[in-house]
Design a protein around this motif. Structure first.
Motif, PDB file in Angstrom:
ATOM      1  N   VAL A  39       0.872  -1.178   0.000  1.00 12.72           N
ATOM      2  CA  VAL A  39       0.000   0.000   0.000  1.00 12.72           C
ATOM      3  C   VAL A  39       0.903   1.220   0.000  1.00 12.72           C
ATOM      4  O   VAL A  39       1.633   1.455   0.970  1.00 12.72           O
ATOM      5  N   VAL A  40       0.887   1.988  -1.078  1.00 12.15           N
ATOM      6  CA  VAL A  40       1.720   3.190  -1.171  1.00 12.15           C
ATOM      7  C   VAL A  40       0.909   4.381  -0.682  1.00 12.15           C
ATOM      8  O   VAL A  40      -0.184   4.651  -1.189  1.00 12.15           O
ATOM      9  N   VAL A  41       1.447   5.075   0.312  1.00  6.80           N
ATOM     10  CA  VAL A  41       0.798   6.273   0.854  1.00  6.80           C
ATOM     11  C   VAL A  41       1.680   7.463   0.507  1.00  6.80           C
ATOM     12  O   VAL A  41       2.753   7.647   1.082  1.00  6.80           O
ATOM     13  N   ASP A  42       1.233   8.263  -0.447  1.00  2.00           N
ATOM     14  CA  ASP A  42       2.026   9.416  -0.884  1.00  2.00           C
ATOM     15  C   ASP A  42       1.144  10.353  -1.692  1.00  2.00           C
ATOM     16  O   ASP A  42       0.636   9.973  -2.753  1.00  2.00           O
ATOM     17  N   PRO A  43       0.941  11.600  -1.222  1.00  2.00           N
ATOM     18  CA  PRO A  43       0.102  12.551  -1.971  1.00  2.00           C
ATOM     19  C   PRO A  43       0.699  12.947  -3.306  1.00  2.00           C
ATOM     20  O   PRO A  43      -0.010  13.451  -4.179  1.00  2.00           O
ATOM     21  N   ALA A  44       2.006  12.717  -3.494  1.00  2.52           N
ATOM     22  CA  ALA A  44       2.661  13.109  -4.746  1.00  2.52           C
ATOM     23  C   ALA A  44       2.684  12.001  -5.780  1.00  2.52           C
ATOM     24  O   ALA A  44       3.185  12.213  -6.890  1.00  2.52           O
ATOM     25  N   PHE A  45       2.145  10.835  -5.437  1.00  3.63           N
ATOM     26  CA  PHE A  45       2.294   9.701  -6.354  1.00  3.63           C
ATOM     27  C   PHE A  45       1.611   9.983  -7.702  1.00  3.63           C
ATOM     28  O   PHE A  45       0.458  10.335  -7.776  1.00  3.63           O
ATOM     29  N   GLY A  46       2.398   9.835  -8.750  1.00  7.49           N
ATOM     30  CA  GLY A  46       1.890   9.991 -10.107  1.00  7.49           C
ATOM     31  C   GLY A  46       1.809  11.416 -10.615  1.00  7.49           C
ATOM     32  O   GLY A  46       1.454  11.624 -11.775  1.00  7.49           O
ATOM     33  N   VAL A  47       2.147  12.411  -9.770  1.00  4.36           N
ATOM     34  CA  VAL A  47       2.007  13.803 -10.204  1.00  4.36           C
ATOM     35  C   VAL A  47       3.309  14.588 -10.061  1.00  4.36           C
ATOM     36  O   VAL A  47       3.321  15.805 -10.229  1.00  4.36           O
ATOM     37  N   SER A  48       4.402  13.915  -9.762  1.00  7.41           N
ATOM     38  CA  SER A  48       5.671  14.610  -9.553  1.00  7.41           C
ATOM     39  C   SER A  48       6.506  14.717 -10.825  1.00  7.41           C
ATOM     40  O   SER A  48       7.517  15.414 -10.848  1.00  7.41           O
ATOM     41  N   GLY A  49       6.100  14.004 -11.882  1.00  2.53           N
ATOM     42  CA  GLY A  49       6.885  13.995 -13.112  1.00  2.53           C
ATOM     43  C   GLY A  49       7.939  12.903 -13.153  1.00  2.53           C
ATOM     44  O   GLY A  49       8.707  12.808 -14.107  1.00  2.53           O
ATOM     45  N   LYS A  50       7.985  12.060 -12.143  1.00  2.79           N
ATOM     46  CA  LYS A  50       9.032  11.042 -12.051  1.00  2.79           C
ATOM     47  C   LYS A  50       8.643   9.675 -12.593  1.00  2.79           C
ATOM     48  O   LYS A  50       9.398   8.713 -12.431  1.00  2.79           O
ATOM     49  N   GLN A  51       7.475   9.580 -13.213  1.00  6.11           N
ATOM     50  CA  GLN A  51       7.106   8.305 -13.794  1.00  6.11           C
ATOM     51  C   GLN A  51       8.185   7.868 -14.776  1.00  6.11           C
ATOM     52  O   GLN A  51       8.708   8.681 -15.536  1.00  6.11           O
ATOM     53  N   ASN A  52       8.510   6.589 -14.737  1.00  7.62           N
ATOM     54  CA  ASN A  52       9.564   6.079 -15.601  1.00  7.62           C
ATOM     55  C   ASN A  52       9.233   4.668 -16.030  1.00  7.62           C
ATOM     56  O   ASN A  52       8.484   3.952 -15.349  1.00  7.62           O
ATOM     57  N   SER A  53       9.790   4.263 -17.147  1.00  7.87           N
ATOM     58  CA  SER A  53       9.442   2.964 -17.725  1.00  7.87           C
ATOM     59  C   SER A  53       9.855   1.804 -16.828  1.00  7.87           C
ATOM     60  O   SER A  53       9.193   0.762 -16.815  1.00  7.87           O
ATOM     61  N   MET A  54      10.929   1.965 -16.079  1.00  3.88           N
ATOM     62  CA  MET A  54      11.413   0.857 -15.252  1.00  3.88           C
ATOM     63  C   MET A  54      10.381   0.428 -14.214  1.00  3.88           C
ATOM     64  O   MET A  54      10.116  -0.761 -14.039  1.00  3.88           O
TER      65      MET A  54
END
Length: 289
Positions: A119-134
């Motif tokens: 369970v990932v708890v993070d308000p920034a998840f998916g909106v920080s620009g750090k999405q990456n293919s890996m």
């Protein structure tokens, strides 16, 4: 190597980066950390859009790919250590592991690769620009039964929210790499609930270093002292410090390995009492290895 998204201009990293935070150590702009709605608002501003774009453009570069490789290696080492310390079966039980501040999913990906629910708890998840293919490639292969995302801060409001009671009740462990503003809350509530815990403090965030000893060593000592107070208050095992070799960024991890049952209801703060009762209703404390 720990940044969760605010960059130097957000008042976080002091490592001297000129655009965004290449060392990656700051997680949130405000003193208490951004909420999900704060992040959405920030990204709608010129500064937020610029920061998001910086990360999104940097991630595919050779330097960005190397950073992702190092972060996955770091996460793998932490997960292997958790399995060695507590056992795979124990970590797979209940709701699995709560990963606090887990954007963009490096640790979650490695937990899932070991068949450990997260369970990932993070308000920034998916909106920080750090999405990456890996990480995206790994995360997309798992359904909501193994991976859950909660865009909230881990704070008093999170603990008070009845919707989160079942998760805290049945968590097999809590882990957080570079939790920054959430550090104190993690120490407090994992002591209160006698939860297995692995926490890697930020070695670059000088704004969190104690004034009396403004060094990383001083910061670690302060956290251990703070946790000792919480552990004595709740009668649980205190955090222990371990040195890590061959790690790309921070080489220190703190971990808690409780051996007793969950806290008695009367020992918890008012908000925690309801959750402790709910935890016992779920069958008591998870068996600790």
């Amino acid at each position: 190597g720990c940044c969760s998204g605010s960059g130097c201009d957000g008042g976080g990293c002091t490592g001297g980066c000129t655009s965004g935070c290449r060392g990656g150590c700051c997680s949130l702009v405000s003193a208490n950390g951004y909420s999900a709605s704060d992040w959405d608002w920030f990204n709608s501003t010129m500064a937020g859009a610029k920061l998001y774009r910086w990360w999104a453009d940097w991630m595919p570069t050779s330097e960005g790919r190397r950073w992702c490789h190092d972060k996955l290696w770091e996460a793998r080492r932490v997960v292997d250590g958790m399995i060695h310390c507590w056992g795979l079966e124990a970590l797979q039980s209940g709701e699995g592991v709560i990963d606090i501040g887990g954007d963009p999913g490096f640790l979650a990906a490695e937990l899932l690769r070991s068949n450990i629910p997260v369970v990932v708890v993070d308000p920034a998840f998916g909106v920080s620009g750090k999405q990456n293919s890996m990480t995206t490639r790994i995360l997309r292969t798992f359904d909501s039964g193994k991976l859950r995302l909660i865009r909230q801060r881990f704070d008093q409001a999170f603990v008070d929210d009845p919707k989160n009671g079942e998760i805290l009740c049945r968590a097999s462990a809590v882990v957080s790499l570079y939790p920054d503003e959430a550090t104190n809350q993690i120490l407090y509530y994992t002591a209160a609930f006698a939860l297995r815990t692995a926490l890697m403090p930020c070695n670059e965030c000088q704004q969190f270093f104690p004034p009396g000893n403004p060094t990383f060593e001083g910061f670690v000592e302060e956290l251990l002292s703070l946790d000792m107070g919480y552990s004595q208050k709740f009668g649980t095992a205190p955090m222990k410090r371990e040195g890590l070799c061959d790690m790309p960024y921070c080489k220190v991890i703190l971990h808690r390995s409780p051996t007793g049952p969950p806290r008695a209801r009367a020992q918890l703060p008012r908000s925690g009492r309801r959750l402790a009762a709910r935890r016992r209703a779920c069958g008591g404390g998870l068996k600790n290895k």
